[in-house]
Design an enzyme around this catalytic site. Sequence first.
Site, PDB file in Angstrom:
ATOM      1  N   ARG A  75       4.037  -1.767 -10.805  1.00  0.00           N
ATOM      2  CA  ARG A  75       3.560  -0.453 -11.262  1.00  0.00           C
ATOM      3  C   ARG A  75       4.688   0.560 -11.343  1.00  0.00           C
ATOM      4  NH1 ARG A  75      -0.719   0.187  -6.963  1.00  0.00           N
ATOM      5  NH2 ARG A  75      -0.295  -1.963  -6.367  1.00  0.00           N
ATOM      6  N   GLU A 112       0.813  -2.918   2.742  1.00  0.00           N
ATOM      7  CA  GLU A 112      -0.525  -2.704   3.321  1.00  0.00           C
ATOM      8  C   GLU A 112      -1.341  -3.982   3.298  1.00  0.00           C
ATOM      9  OE1 GLU A 112      -2.766   0.383   1.380  1.00  0.00           O
ATOM     10  OE2 GLU A 112      -4.073   0.659   3.108  1.00  0.00           O
TER      11      GLU A 112
END
Length: 187
Positions: A75, A112
């Site tokens: 991204r 994460e």
Amino acid sequence: MSPSAAGALERAREAMARLVVDVPDFPSPGVVFKDVTPLLADHEALTAGVAALAEAGRDDDGATTVDAVVGMEARGFLLAAPVALALGASLVPVRKAGKLPRATHAVSYSLEYGEATLEIHTDALAPGSRVLLVDDVLATGGTLRATRELVEACGAEVAAVAMLMELTFLPGREALGEVPLTCLTSV
Ligand SMILES: O=P(O)(O)OC[C@H]1O[C@H](OP(=O)(O)OP(=O)(O)O)[C@H](O)[C@@H]1O
Ligand SMILES: Nc1ncnc2[nH]cnc12
């Protein structure tokens, strides 16, 4: 900040509040995934977001202060490329392991929802060059820490970091120390 930069920041923040979608339990249970694809699909929102991110690579007079913009796969690429064009700077990709074809530096890290390895071509950045790191989300800071190590392994310096969004319930910011960090929004 110039009036046009302040306007871009305001438009970007408004667009993010409207367009970034929370997706519960993706890609694993307990993670609320911030999906920025609707923001990328909106021309005005993306224009404002890129303009606001690019401010992190300018001084008070609007002059570019960095030699290169580094984007982290995947991204980060989508934002780093237009930011590099806006600043008149080089674009350098930091890629997941095994994607770059020539000699690389590599750093493994946790994020994460997993673990990964990032790489940079050893000759991607000139020694002593000043670099702006650009990505969409700052979460644990694992990606940021690894990218900083890669930039430094090239002999370059992280001059600034710009992100669309910071997840403040995670300690990502600690990855940076004294480096200036711009996050357009915090959640
Ligand atoms: O602060 P961290 O905990 O490291 O997380 C942030 C990173 O996680 C996401 O990338 P991801 O690795 O999911 O890759 P993608 O862009 O290819 O989806 C995001 O785009 C950041 O790069
Ligand atoms: N919650 C999250 N949403 C989107 N990208 C992420 N990268 C790490 N954590 C993320």
